[in-house]
Scaffold this motif. Sequence first.
Motif, PDB file in Angstrom:
ATOM      1  N   ALA A   1       0.814  -1.214   0.000  1.00  0.00           N
ATOM      2  CA  ALA A   1       0.000   0.000   0.000  1.00  0.00           C
ATOM      3  C   ALA A   1       0.850   1.268   0.000  1.00  0.00           C
ATOM      4  O   ALA A   1       1.840   1.372   0.719  1.00  0.00           O
ATOM      5  CB  ALA A   1      -0.923   0.001   1.214  1.00  0.00           C
ATOM      6  N   ASN A   2       0.441   2.221  -0.822  1.00  0.00           N
ATOM      7  CA  ASN A   2       1.044   3.553  -0.912  1.00  0.00           C
ATOM      8  C   ASN A   2       2.512   3.564  -1.326  1.00  0.00           C
ATOM      9  O   ASN A   2       3.209   4.539  -1.095  1.00  0.00           O
ATOM     10  CB  ASN A   2       0.859   4.313   0.402  1.00  0.00           C
ATOM     11  CG  ASN A   2      -0.596   4.509   0.727  1.00  0.00           C
ATOM     12  OD1 ASN A   2      -1.374   4.947  -0.119  1.00  0.00           O
ATOM     13  ND2 ASN A   2      -0.989   4.128   1.926  1.00  0.00           N
ATOM     14  N   ALA A   3       2.970   2.497  -1.961  1.00  0.00           N
ATOM     15  CA  ALA A   3       4.347   2.463  -2.457  1.00  0.00           C
ATOM     16  C   ALA A   3       4.441   3.219  -3.777  1.00  0.00           C
ATOM     17  O   ALA A   3       3.475   3.320  -4.526  1.00  0.00           O
ATOM     18  CB  ALA A   3       4.809   1.016  -2.651  1.00  0.00           C
ATOM     19  N   ILE A   4       5.628   3.754  -4.030  1.00  0.00           N
ATOM     20  CA  ILE A   4       5.903   4.451  -5.288  1.00  0.00           C
ATOM     21  C   ILE A   4       7.091   3.768  -5.948  1.00  0.00           C
ATOM     22  O   ILE A   4       8.141   3.581  -5.327  1.00  0.00           O
ATOM     23  CB  ILE A   4       6.215   5.940  -5.046  1.00  0.00           C
ATOM     24  CG1 ILE A   4       4.995   6.641  -4.438  1.00  0.00           C
ATOM     25  CG2 ILE A   4       6.656   6.619  -6.345  1.00  0.00           C
ATOM     26  CD1 ILE A   4       5.265   8.054  -3.989  1.00  0.00           C
ATOM     27  N   VAL A   5       6.908   3.391  -7.206  1.00  0.00           N
ATOM     28  CA  VAL A   5       7.971   2.793  -8.016  1.00  0.00           C
ATOM     29  C   VAL A   5       8.125   3.716  -9.213  1.00  0.00           C
ATOM     30  O   VAL A   5       7.218   3.824 -10.033  1.00  0.00           O
ATOM     31  CB  VAL A   5       7.604   1.360  -8.453  1.00  0.00           C
ATOM     32  CG1 VAL A   5       8.736   0.743  -9.246  1.00  0.00           C
ATOM     33  CG2 VAL A   5       7.243   0.497  -7.244  1.00  0.00           C
ATOM     34  N   ALA A   6       9.266   4.413  -9.280  1.00  0.00           N
ATOM     35  CA  ALA A   6       9.396   5.447 -10.310  1.00  0.00           C
ATOM     36  C   ALA A   6      10.805   5.495 -10.871  1.00  0.00           C
ATOM     37  O   ALA A   6      11.787   5.280 -10.156  1.00  0.00           O
ATOM     38  CB  ALA A   6       9.019   6.804  -9.725  1.00  0.00           C
ATOM     39  N   GLY A   7      10.880   5.793 -12.158  1.00  0.00           N
ATOM     40  CA  GLY A   7      12.149   5.981 -12.835  1.00  0.00           C
ATOM     41  C   GLY A   7      12.467   4.855 -13.802  1.00  0.00           C
ATOM     42  O   GLY A   7      11.754   3.859 -13.895  1.00  0.00           O
ATOM     43  N   LYS A   8      13.553   5.026 -14.505  1.00  0.00           N
ATOM     44  CA  LYS A   8      14.018   4.037 -15.483  1.00  0.00           C
ATOM     45  C   LYS A   8      14.765   2.944 -14.719  1.00  0.00           C
ATOM     46  O   LYS A   8      15.997   2.923 -14.670  1.00  0.00           O
ATOM     47  CB  LYS A   8      14.921   4.724 -16.509  1.00  0.00           C
ATOM     48  CG  LYS A   8      15.305   3.878 -17.680  1.00  0.00           C
ATOM     49  CD  LYS A   8      16.119   4.708 -18.657  1.00  0.00           C
ATOM     50  CE  LYS A   8      16.566   3.901 -19.839  1.00  0.00           C
ATOM     51  NZ  LYS A   8      17.374   4.731 -20.753  1.00  0.00           N
ATOM     52  N   ILE A   9      13.991   2.075 -14.085  1.00  0.00           N
ATOM     53  CA  ILE A   9      14.551   1.037 -13.224  1.00  0.00           C
ATOM     54  C   ILE A   9      13.939  -0.318 -13.580  1.00  0.00           C
ATOM     55  O   ILE A   9      12.921  -0.393 -14.254  1.00  0.00           O
ATOM     56  CB  ILE A   9      14.318   1.341 -11.732  1.00  0.00           C
ATOM     57  CG1 ILE A   9      12.814   1.454 -11.419  1.00  0.00           C
ATOM     58  CG2 ILE A   9      15.057   2.611 -11.320  1.00  0.00           C
ATOM     59  CD1 ILE A   9      12.499   1.604  -9.940  1.00  0.00           C
ATOM     60  N   THR A  10      14.581  -1.368 -13.079  1.00  0.00           N
ATOM     61  CA  THR A  10      14.091  -2.724 -13.275  1.00  0.00           C
ATOM     62  C   THR A  10      13.889  -3.368 -11.916  1.00  0.00           C
ATOM     63  O   THR A  10      14.796  -3.381 -11.087  1.00  0.00           O
ATOM     64  CB  THR A  10      15.091  -3.557 -14.098  1.00  0.00           C
ATOM     65  OG1 THR A  10      15.278  -2.929 -15.369  1.00  0.00           O
ATOM     66  CG2 THR A  10      14.590  -4.975 -14.302  1.00  0.00           C
ATOM     67  N   ILE A  11      12.684  -3.886 -11.708  1.00  0.00           N
ATOM     68  CA  ILE A  11      12.369  -4.658 -10.513  1.00  0.00           C
ATOM     69  C   ILE A  11      12.389  -6.112 -10.963  1.00  0.00           C
ATOM     70  O   ILE A  11      11.583  -6.515 -11.803  1.00  0.00           O
ATOM     71  CB  ILE A  11      10.973  -4.297  -9.946  1.00  0.00           C
ATOM     72  CG1 ILE A  11      10.805  -2.785  -9.770  1.00  0.00           C
ATOM     73  CG2 ILE A  11      10.693  -5.063  -8.668  1.00  0.00           C
ATOM     74  CD1 ILE A  11      11.743  -2.130  -8.809  1.00  0.00           C
ATOM     75  N   ALA A  12      13.297  -6.909 -10.406  1.00  0.00           N
ATOM     76  CA  ALA A  12      13.445  -8.312 -10.830  1.00  0.00           C
ATOM     77  C   ALA A  12      12.273  -9.156 -10.328  1.00  0.00           C
ATOM     78  O   ALA A  12      11.344  -8.648  -9.707  1.00  0.00           O
ATOM     79  CB  ALA A  12      14.777  -8.854 -10.320  1.00  0.00           C
ATOM     80  N   ASP A  13      12.342 -10.450 -10.554  1.00  0.00           N
ATOM     81  CA  ASP A  13      11.273 -11.374 -10.160  1.00  0.00           C
ATOM     82  C   ASP A  13      11.266 -11.627  -8.655  1.00  0.00           C
ATOM     83  O   ASP A  13      12.298 -11.517  -7.984  1.00  0.00           O
ATOM     84  CB  ASP A  13      11.453 -12.714 -10.879  1.00  0.00           C
ATOM     85  CG  ASP A  13      11.297 -12.601 -12.388  1.00  0.00           C
ATOM     86  OD1 ASP A  13      10.724 -11.603 -12.859  1.00  0.00           O
ATOM     87  OD2 ASP A  13      11.758 -13.523 -13.093  1.00  0.00           O
TER      88      ASP A  13
END
Length: 184
Positions: free
Chosen positions: A135-147
């Motif tokens: 909840a209420n998380a922010i994921v921003a930018g030219k990034i990679t979130i792995a598995d």
Amino acid sequence: MTVFKLITSDYKKYKKYGGHFFAIVFFTQGFWAIFQYRIANGIYRKVHIPLVRPVLLLLCLFWQKMIEVTTGISIPASVQIGHSFYIGHFGGIILNGKAVIGNNCNISQGVTIGVSGLENRRGVPIIGNNVYIGANAIVAGKITIADNVLIGACSLINTDVATNSVMLGVPAIMISDKGAEGYI
């Protein structure tokens, strides 16, 4: 996968969390949003007839705005989302039109997946498979979130995240390597 198979995979995920047909289809705002998105994305990707495509996309845009006003969930037709997507609670969810989200992901209320950064670091995240975003998380930018990543509630992710990481804080740091297992 076909649009029907994607909708079916989303429905099965909602059913797995304890819903039944009537409740999921008529009372679950997250499912409404993902259903609308699947139809709009299918048209966005597959319909290329010159006069028909813009009309259908315009109708989908009105439908998207109606869902957005009703639920507080904004998922543009151009987002790429894998199968078995689940929105845990409705409200305040914003996905950038260029976002990429893998298979079997869960997001909670208040999540923003958006653009950030300067010059060559400006862009939108690519999110892997089996990712849980709290909840209420922010994921921003030219990034990679792995598995298999777990992003804790109220966290800010603005750097790449390795496989099986548990991220927490502002800016988020890795606090564990146990991943999202058990959360999805």
